[in-house]
Design an enzyme around this catalytic site. Sequence first.
Site, PDB file in Angstrom:
ATOM      1  N   HIS A 267       1.225  -1.296   0.025  1.00  0.00           N
ATOM      2  CA  HIS A 267      -0.212   0.430  -0.167  1.00  0.00           C
ATOM      3  C   HIS A 267       0.609   0.815   0.140  1.00  0.00           C
ATOM      4  O   HIS A 267       2.370   1.425   0.258  1.00  0.00           O
ATOM      5  CB  HIS A 267      -0.980   0.213   1.150  1.00  0.00           C
ATOM      6  CG  HIS A 267      -0.362  -0.089   2.763  1.00  0.00           C
ATOM      7  ND1 HIS A 267       0.631   0.764   2.880  1.00  0.00           N
ATOM      8  CD2 HIS A 267       0.031  -1.721   3.191  1.00  0.00           C
ATOM      9  CE1 HIS A 267       0.826   0.068   5.038  1.00  0.00           C
ATOM     10  NE2 HIS A 267       0.412  -0.981   4.133  1.00  0.00           N
TER      11      HIS A 267
ATOM     12  N   GLY B 169       2.071   2.897   2.548  1.00  0.00           N
ATOM     13  CA  GLY B 169       3.473   2.813   3.185  1.00  0.00           C
ATOM     14  C   GLY B 169       4.369   2.637   2.764  1.00  0.00           C
ATOM     15  O   GLY B 169       5.502   3.044   3.184  1.00  0.00           O
ATOM     16  N   HIS B 170       4.038   1.293   2.207  1.00  0.00           N
ATOM     17  CA  HIS B 170       4.766   0.881   1.477  1.00  0.00           C
ATOM     18  C   HIS B 170       5.649   1.119   0.463  1.00  0.00           C
ATOM     19  O   HIS B 170       7.331   1.242   0.600  1.00  0.00           O
ATOM     20  CB  HIS B 170       4.666  -0.802   0.990  1.00  0.00           C
ATOM     21  CG  HIS B 170       4.416  -1.557   2.002  1.00  0.00           C
ATOM     22  ND1 HIS B 170       2.904  -1.929   2.276  1.00  0.00           N
ATOM     23  CD2 HIS B 170       4.905  -2.604   2.394  1.00  0.00           C
ATOM     24  CE1 HIS B 170       2.723  -3.445   3.218  1.00  0.00           C
ATOM     25  NE2 HIS B 170       3.848  -3.391   4.030  1.00  0.00           N
TER      26      HIS B 170
ATOM     27  N   GLY C 146       9.163   1.321   7.952  1.00  0.00           N
ATOM     28  CA  GLY C 146       7.756   2.289   8.816  1.00  0.00           C
ATOM     29  C   GLY C 146       7.753   2.855   9.848  1.00  0.00           C
ATOM     30  O   GLY C 146       7.825   2.074  11.144  1.00  0.00           O
ATOM     31  N   GLU C 147       7.862   4.006  10.811  1.00  0.00           N
ATOM     32  CA  GLU C 147       7.173   4.391  12.254  1.00  0.00           C
ATOM     33  C   GLU C 147       5.848   4.023  12.935  1.00  0.00           C
ATOM     34  O   GLU C 147       5.643   3.919  13.721  1.00  0.00           O
ATOM     35  CB  GLU C 147       7.960   6.070  12.553  1.00  0.00           C
ATOM     36  CG  GLU C 147       8.981   5.981  11.402  1.00  0.00           C
ATOM     37  CD  GLU C 147       8.550   8.403  11.921  1.00  0.00           C
ATOM     38  OE1 GLU C 147       7.701   8.671  12.457  1.00  0.00           O
ATOM     39  OE2 GLU C 147      10.188   8.331  11.829  1.00  0.00           O
TER      40      GLU C 147
ATOM     41  N   LEU D 194      -2.392   3.794   7.321  1.00  0.00           N
ATOM     42  CA  LEU D 194      -1.984   2.547   6.314  1.00  0.00           C
ATOM     43  C   LEU D 194      -2.094   1.366   7.259  1.00  0.00           C
ATOM     44  O   LEU D 194      -0.719   1.502   7.434  1.00  0.00           O
ATOM     45  CB  LEU D 194      -1.609   3.100   4.909  1.00  0.00           C
ATOM     46  CG  LEU D 194      -2.041   3.772   4.321  1.00  0.00           C
ATOM     47  CD1 LEU D 194      -1.336   4.465   2.977  1.00  0.00           C
ATOM     48  CD2 LEU D 194      -3.543   4.199   3.819  1.00  0.00           C
ATOM     49  N   SER D 195      -2.618   0.919   6.252  1.00  0.00           N
ATOM     50  CA  SER D 195      -1.748  -1.098   7.106  1.00  0.00           C
ATOM     51  C   SER D 195      -2.533  -2.658   6.131  1.00  0.00           C
ATOM     52  O   SER D 195      -3.950  -2.427   6.186  1.00  0.00           O
ATOM     53  CB  SER D 195      -2.466  -1.489   7.784  1.00  0.00           C
ATOM     54  OG  SER D 195      -2.253  -2.116   8.702  1.00  0.00           O
TER      55      SER D 195
END
Length: 284
Positions: free
Chosen positions: A35, A37-38, A149-150, A186-187
């Site tokens: 997604h 985030g990646h 990711g944080e 996002l996950s």
Amino acid sequence: MTKVLNHISEVRAWSALMHENGDSVALVPTMGALHGGHLALVEEARRRAARVVVSIFVNPLQFGPHEDLGRYPRTLAADLEQLTALGTDVAFVPTVEEMYPEGPALTRVTVTEMSQVLCGRTRPTHFEGVATVVAKLLNIVGPDVALFGEKDWQQLAIIRRMVRDLNVAVDVVGVATVRDSSGLALSSRNQYLTESERDRASALYRALEAAREAYDQGRRDRRVLLEIVQKTLAEAEIQPEYVELADPDSLKPALNHLGGPTLLALAARLGKARLIDNVILGRT
């Protein structure tokens, strides 16, 4: 076109060749179902290194016996399309048998105290699985920089400590959490949420932001800040698994009166999804 490599020997040979040519290599470890985030991690990786490897591996070691290993989303074709669009050099897509040819690894990497707090209380073997597979990926790829990711702050802190403790020659970089328009982080597991659950889930970030606003206004009492989060979650009928304040580096509990930068982290279940989020209070 992103080159897909399935074998450890292939990735090692490719990385060695890149380094021989004077190119730096970045690694972005993922479990797929990519997604935004990646993709932010990949974009940052491209800024920091000449070559980028993204691993896609659903690691069984980090799933508990009643967790979602079997139904974790797997979207390899779509993942590869996105990686190609970003100019990713290599996707390392090993099988479980390639990564663990003799069955579950007898050797495990455990960052003791840090793995037993926050999410570690309800997922006691999770971070051992994470640290073990990340150590393997770092040994396989030999990257100059690895990006995480944080949103998974506890994971990031544990990996940083593992790298320091084991003298691994890699720069570990955290990349800011990517959120949708409601603030929901996002996950890949957001796919489990119904529409109504997704609406309620936006309260997680609202709760964190309410506490951050209070902190920025001078509130430093630990109890008060936690109550602000709990109140916002209760209004959305969310019962959190935990809400905690901790040192961002060591993950040790924060003092009653906050001093320097402090991690405010939470976890909650909504339907089939377990969601986590955090902010750093007092970050400059």
